[in-house]
Write a protein that holds these residues in place. Sequence first.
Motif, PDB file in Angstrom:
ATOM      1  N   MET A 121       0.847  -1.198   0.000  1.00 12.73           N
ATOM      2  CA  MET A 121       0.000   0.000   0.000  1.00 12.73           C
ATOM      3  C   MET A 121       0.878   1.241   0.000  1.00 12.73           C
ATOM      4  O   MET A 121       1.850   1.316   0.745  1.00 12.73           O
ATOM      5  CB  MET A 121      -0.925  -0.005   1.225  1.00 12.73           C
ATOM      6  N   ASP A 122       0.533   2.183  -0.827  1.00 12.58           N
ATOM      7  CA  ASP A 122       1.307   3.410  -0.928  1.00 12.58           C
ATOM      8  C   ASP A 122       1.311   4.157   0.405  1.00 12.58           C
ATOM      9  O   ASP A 122       0.288   4.265   1.085  1.00 12.58           O
ATOM     10  CB  ASP A 122       0.706   4.301  -2.022  1.00 12.58           C
ATOM     11  N   GLU A 123       2.473   4.698   0.756  1.00 13.41           N
ATOM     12  CA  GLU A 123       2.626   5.399   2.033  1.00 13.41           C
ATOM     13  C   GLU A 123       1.701   6.619   2.127  1.00 13.41           C
ATOM     14  O   GLU A 123       1.261   6.994   3.216  1.00 13.41           O
ATOM     15  CB  GLU A 123       4.083   5.830   2.225  1.00 13.41           C
ATOM     16  N   THR A 124       1.422   7.228   0.981  1.00 14.29           N
ATOM     17  CA  THR A 124       0.537   8.397   0.984  1.00 14.29           C
ATOM     18  C   THR A 124      -0.836   8.028   1.533  1.00 14.29           C
ATOM     19  O   THR A 124      -1.409   8.739   2.369  1.00 14.29           O
ATOM     20  CB  THR A 124       0.401   8.967  -0.434  1.00 14.29           C
ATOM     21  N   PHE A 125      -1.379   6.894   1.057  1.00 11.05           N
ATOM     22  CA  PHE A 125      -2.713   6.500   1.515  1.00 11.05           C
ATOM     23  C   PHE A 125      -2.684   6.045   2.964  1.00 11.05           C
ATOM     24  O   PHE A 125      -3.630   6.296   3.728  1.00 11.05           O
ATOM     25  CB  PHE A 125      -3.288   5.396   0.632  1.00 11.05           C
TER      26      PHE A 125
ATOM     27  N   ALA B  16      -0.841   7.267   5.264  1.00 11.11           N
ATOM     28  CA  ALA B  16      -0.854   8.498   6.055  1.00 11.11           C
ATOM     29  C   ALA B  16      -2.250   9.106   6.084  1.00 11.11           C
ATOM     30  O   ALA B  16      -2.681   9.660   7.103  1.00 11.11           O
ATOM     31  CB  ALA B  16       0.153   9.494   5.484  1.00 11.11           C
ATOM     32  N   MET B  17      -2.977   8.994   4.971  1.00 12.08           N
ATOM     33  CA  MET B  17      -4.350   9.500   4.938  1.00 12.08           C
ATOM     34  C   MET B  17      -5.233   8.745   5.919  1.00 12.08           C
ATOM     35  O   MET B  17      -6.067   9.339   6.625  1.00 12.08           O
ATOM     36  CB  MET B  17      -4.906   9.389   3.511  1.00 12.08           C
ATOM     37  N   LEU B  18      -5.055   7.423   6.002  1.00  8.85           N
ATOM     38  CA  LEU B  18      -5.833   6.638   6.962  1.00  8.85           C
ATOM     39  C   LEU B  18      -5.515   7.028   8.395  1.00  8.85           C
ATOM     40  O   LEU B  18      -6.414   7.087   9.244  1.00  8.85           O
ATOM     41  CB  LEU B  18      -5.560   5.148   6.750  1.00  8.85           C
ATOM     42  N   ASP B  19      -4.247   7.315   8.656  1.00  7.38           N
ATOM     43  CA  ASP B  19      -3.876   7.745  10.001  1.00  7.38           C
ATOM     44  C   ASP B  19      -4.586   9.046  10.362  1.00  7.38           C
ATOM     45  O   ASP B  19      -5.078   9.215  11.482  1.00  7.38           O
ATOM     46  CB  ASP B  19      -2.356   7.933  10.096  1.00  7.38           C
ATOM     47  N   ARG B  20      -4.626   9.976   9.405  1.00  8.55           N
ATOM     48  CA  ARG B  20      -5.299  11.250   9.674  1.00  8.55           C
ATOM     49  C   ARG B  20      -6.803  11.041   9.847  1.00  8.55           C
ATOM     50  O   ARG B  20      -7.455  11.731  10.628  1.00  8.55           O
ATOM     51  CB  ARG B  20      -4.999  12.256   8.563  1.00  8.55           C
ATOM     52  N   ASN B  21      -7.368  10.070   9.108  1.00  7.29           N
ATOM     53  CA  ASN B  21      -8.789   9.783   9.265  1.00  7.29           C
ATOM     54  C   ASN B  21      -9.096   9.248  10.656  1.00  7.29           C
ATOM     55  O   ASN B  21     -10.162   9.541  11.218  1.00  7.29           O
ATOM     56  CB  ASN B  21      -9.258   8.776   8.217  1.00  7.29           C
TER      57      ASN B  21
END
Length: 226
Positions: A1-5, A7-12
Amino acid sequence: MDETFLAMLDRNAGHADAFDDRFDGLEHEQHPEAVTVCCSDSRVLQDHLWGNDEPGRQFSCGNIGNRVVQRTEEGPRVSGDVLYPLAHTDTDVAVVVGHTGCGAVTATYDKLTDGSSEPPGIEHCLDLLAPGLEPGVDLLPDELAREDAVNHLVEYNVDRQVEFLMESEDVPESVQAVGAVYDFQDAYDGKRGEVHVINVDGETDPDALRERHPEIDSRVQRRWTY
């Protein structure tokens, strides 16, 4: 899984922690106070620019060029994205928000002035903007710098979108239509990130707007009258 996504899940996860109890009473219905249509530019944080962090308060739409127009079998009509809250959730304020340096307006300007083309999906969007912007291109002052030409047309485009809302038989007469420009280029007097009101219910003259709406006197500002 791309690190960008990831990080997005972490922010969610942080979002869910903060918002878990903010949906009480909203699980099955909504009655937002306003619908906003804003350019889907990564520099324009639509809810954030209004200080909105409450579910149910604002119906937020986004697309390139902050368009309210879509094509239908019956011809150009107000986009369902914008029309839905006006027709179904008792929302009576519609706000069109353009922004300085708009890429969609720039691309449409290029298309109209030198025939530049884009991939079909983008061309479809530009073709919805072009009929409204073409008269504005013809009205631009001579020898205007490219960046200034684009920002003049940003205002012109907002005016055309407000006009389309007001002329539509699908939009209730009780709806107030507001046009504004979000500035992050220092193109207006004020702070970067401020919203400047340029149109209320079709009125575009700054002096008339200040007289009719003195409560927004300091936020009324235009770069271009034509």
